[in-house]
Design a protein around this motif. Structure first.
Motif, PDB file in Angstrom:
ATOM      1  N   GLU A  48       6.818  10.631   8.401  1.00 11.96           N
ATOM      2  CA  GLU A  48       6.867  10.044   7.062  1.00 11.96           C
ATOM      3  C   GLU A  48       8.306   9.776   6.621  1.00 11.96           C
ATOM      4  OE1 GLU A  48       4.023  10.830   3.257  1.00 11.96           O
ATOM      5  OE2 GLU A  48       4.625  12.593   4.385  1.00 11.96           O
ATOM      6  N   ARG A  91      11.921   0.519  -1.592  1.00 17.11           N
ATOM      7  CA  ARG A  91      10.687  -0.257  -1.715  1.00 17.11           C
ATOM      8  C   ARG A  91      10.212  -0.740  -0.334  1.00 17.11           C
ATOM      9  NH1 ARG A  91       9.748  -3.170  -6.518  1.00 17.11           N
ATOM     10  NH2 ARG A  91      11.987  -3.158  -6.866  1.00 17.11           N
ATOM     11  N   ASP A 138       7.363   5.332   2.944  1.00 21.30           N
ATOM     12  CA  ASP A 138       5.934   5.608   3.011  1.00 21.30           C
ATOM     13  C   ASP A 138       5.496   6.143   1.656  1.00 21.30           C
ATOM     14  OD1 ASP A 138       5.494   4.973   5.759  1.00 21.30           O
ATOM     15  OD2 ASP A 138       6.632   6.779   6.250  1.00 21.30           O
ATOM     16  N   ARG A 139       6.421   6.854   1.052  1.00 24.70           N
ATOM     17  CA  ARG A 139       6.107   7.457  -0.243  1.00 24.70           C
ATOM     18  C   ARG A 139       7.403   7.563  -1.038  1.00 24.70           C
ATOM     19  NH1 ARG A 139       4.252  13.262  -0.966  1.00 24.70           N
ATOM     20  NH2 ARG A 139       4.471  13.328   1.283  1.00 24.70           N
ATOM     21  N   SER A 167       4.454  10.593  -7.650  1.00 24.70           N
ATOM     22  CA  SER A 167       4.767  10.126  -6.308  1.00 24.70           C
ATOM     23  C   SER A 167       3.647   9.230  -5.816  1.00 24.70           C
ATOM     24  CB  SER A 167       4.983  11.304  -5.357  1.00 24.70           C
ATOM     25  OG  SER A 167       3.753  11.860  -4.980  1.00 24.70           O
ATOM     26  N   GLY A 168       4.032   8.334  -4.912  1.00 24.49           N
ATOM     27  CA  GLY A 168       3.027   7.417  -4.385  1.00 24.49           C
ATOM     28  C   GLY A 168       3.699   6.392  -3.512  1.00 24.49           C
ATOM     29  N   SER A 169       2.895   5.463  -2.996  1.00 19.95           N
ATOM     30  CA  SER A 169       3.461   4.401  -2.168  1.00 19.95           C
ATOM     31  C   SER A 169       4.329   3.519  -3.061  1.00 19.95           C
ATOM     32  CB  SER A 169       2.337   3.586  -1.548  1.00 19.95           C
ATOM     33  OG  SER A 169       1.666   2.883  -2.570  1.00 19.95           O
ATOM     34  N   GLU A 209       4.135   0.464  -3.656  1.00 22.15           N
ATOM     35  CA  GLU A 209       3.301  -0.418  -4.482  1.00 22.15           C
ATOM     36  C   GLU A 209       2.799   0.328  -5.711  1.00 22.15           C
ATOM     37  OE1 GLU A 209       2.442   0.090  -1.076  1.00 22.15           O
ATOM     38  OE2 GLU A 209       3.931  -1.465  -0.635  1.00 22.15           O
ATOM     39  N   GLN A 210       2.264   1.517  -5.465  1.00 20.43           N
ATOM     40  CA  GLN A 210       1.729   2.303  -6.578  1.00 20.43           C
ATOM     41  C   GLN A 210       2.805   2.595  -7.620  1.00 20.43           C
ATOM     42  OE1 GLN A 210       0.400   5.588  -4.246  1.00 20.43           O
ATOM     43  NE2 GLN A 210      -1.771   5.113  -4.551  1.00 20.43           N
TER      44      GLN A 210
END
Lengths: 256, 240
Positions: free
Chosen positions: A33, A214, A218-219, A231-233, A235-236
């Motif tokens: 990751e 960006r 991965d996160r 936390s998130g991708s 996009e999120q």
């Protein structure tokens, strides 16, 4: 693929005197990751990174790295493994610093083989052969005998990355690797990190380079007030209008 | 003048040189011991152990606060009363090296502290032990920083060692005094003594400079920077 996470942090606290820098951080990192820590200055990003490598001693919490519990709470009391086990763990998760921190009395090649020869106890000739391959990869094969003060900032940082890679790490920690660089030197360092990501290296990167995060993350973890607020991708976290107004205003401010 | 050059010098110079040899022995031995003491005290104080720090601090303050000649007299005349009799020479070495150690410990400590902690952290972050970081990264750089100052202390020591004549060590100044006591030629003999001290100091100063240059990587040496070594030409190419 091994399902066991490479790094597991729970309830990590760090305070200097009365000022609490980390207030119970939880983070799990899977093998391969690439995690970016972003957020405002003073939010605890660097301290979190330095606690993972035990450059700062946490006040409380549990850190498990490649299945080995390095510190934990025992009846409310913080415990950590002894110095030699800590050193073993550190050698598998080297850190790349904002200020490069190369050994200035050693050449590029010597900087890179220092860890393999004197920590991992590899034969010198083997270490040199491997170091040459790594330095070639980061584009510095023509600089083996240079001293750090003969290199540009970007070159120094790539030597620092090579020094980390020479440890055959499980995880590399990057603490604002491009923040001390002149703008035109940033891309070389980012290219190197990108290449590592493509090869599947597990990395935790503290940065202010939002575009880079960006594209590569991965996160993404948004760190502020001593914790991971969200936390998130990418996009999120970045693309959709952020659910959290703090994140929205931070991202807004980074775009100027 | 004729007398000085062709009668007095041949007659007394060899005797004075014998004294100069003792001066050199005193200085080199005391320097070596002083460096060891200074380094040990500096490292001890940087270890951040209060029980170790305060006695070392007392030592440094005491030895820097008492005139060297008094220290030498105390060592030479007082130690025998507690059963430790040293010859004048060894009392001199002990006195000079303890005195030097106190000063050098501060020089080494400052040199170590002047290095940024980043390199220490970098060493830790790849799993090096603290001792190894000191041995391989911090001390080599700190010693290099300290060398000009340590060299300066050596040159002072060559001259300060003349104080050892107070405790009857037959070094250069005392040999001079012996000649004068027999000949009453104080001006001529002191001139010879002065010349010998000057030559010793001058050679020592050149030596220190030479060591400094040797320990500096080629590209940073003064004087060689302009002539285009392969490295410096590659460097300009890299920067352009």
């Amino acid at each position: 693929m091994n399902a066991e996470p490479i790094l597991q942090i729970s309830g990590l606290h760090k305070a200097y005197g009365d000022s609490k820098i980390l207030r119970g951080v939880d983070l799990t990192v899977q093998r391969g990751e690439v995690i970016f820590l972003i957020g405002p200055s003073g939010g605890g990003k660097s301290t979190l990174l330095r606690c993972i490598n035990f450059l700062e001693t946490p006040c409380a919490g549990e850190i498990t790295f490649t299945g080995e519990r390095l510190c934990h709470q025992d009846n409310q009391i913080y415990q950590q493994v002894d110095e030699s086990r800590l050193r073993m763990a550190r050698s598998k998760m080297p850190m790349v610093f904002q200020q490069f921190n190369l050994f200035s009395n050693r050449t590029v090649l010597e900087n890179v083989i220092e860890g393999p020869v004197h920590v991992l106890r590899r034969p010198r000739q083997e270490a040199i052969a491997e170091a040459r391959v790594i330095l070639d990869k980061v584009g510095l094969s023509a600089r083996l005998d240079y001293y750090p003060d003969q290199l540009s900032g970007g070159q120094r940082q790539r030597v620092a990355i090579a020094r980390a890679l020479a440890m055959k790490p499980e995880l590399i920690l990057f603490d604002e690797p491009t923040s001390a660089l002149d703008p035109e030197l940033v891309s070389g360092v980012l290219d190197t990190i990108r290449q590592l990501a493509q090869e599947g290296m597990t990395m935790i990167i503290v940065t202010h380079e939002m575009n880079f995060a960006r594209k590569l993350a991965d996160r993404i973890c948004f760190v502020a007030d001593g914790g991971i607020l969200e936390s998130g991708s990418p996009e999120q976290l970045l693309a959709t209008p952020a659910r959290n107004s703090r994140i929205a205003s931070f991202i807004q401010s980074m775009q100027h | 003048m004729y007398d000085f050059l062709f009668v007095l010098i041949p007659k007394y110079f060899p005797f004075l040189l014998k004294g100069a040899v003792v001066t050199l022995q005193l200085s080199v031995l005391s320097m070596a011991l002083g460096i060891l003491i200074g380094l040990a005290v500096a490292l001890g104080r940087l270890a951040r152990r209060p029980w170790l720090d305060w006695p070392l601090r007392c030592y440094v303050e005491l030895w820097r606060g008492v005139p060297l000649v008094v220290q030498l007299l105390v060592i030479y005349f007082t130690l025998p009363q507690i059963g430790l009799t040293l010859s004048g020479f060894w009392a001199g070495v002990l006195g000079l090296s303890l005195n030097l150690g106190a000063y050098l410990s501060e020089v080494f400590r400052a040199a170590i502290l002047s290095l940024d902690k980043g390199q220490r952290e970098a060493g830790l972050s790849i799993g090096m032990s603290r001792n190894k970081i000191y041995l391989r990264v911090i001390l080599p750089q700190a010693l290099k920083i300290a060398i000009p100052t340590v060299g300066g202390y050596f040159i002072s020591l060559l001259k300060d060692s003349s104080l050892v004549s107070f405790i009857a060590v037959n070094e250069l100044l005392r040999h001079g005094s012996i000649v004068i006591a027999n000949t009453f030629l104080s001006m001529q003999v002191y001139l010879m003594v002065a010349i010998i001290y000057f030559v010793l100091s001058f050679v020592a100063a050149r030596g220190v400079h030479w060591i400094e240059q040797r320990l500096t990587p080629a590209h940073l040496r003064t004087g060689t920077r302009i002539n285009a070594s392969p490295i410096s030409s590659k460097l300009t190419e890299a920067k352009s």
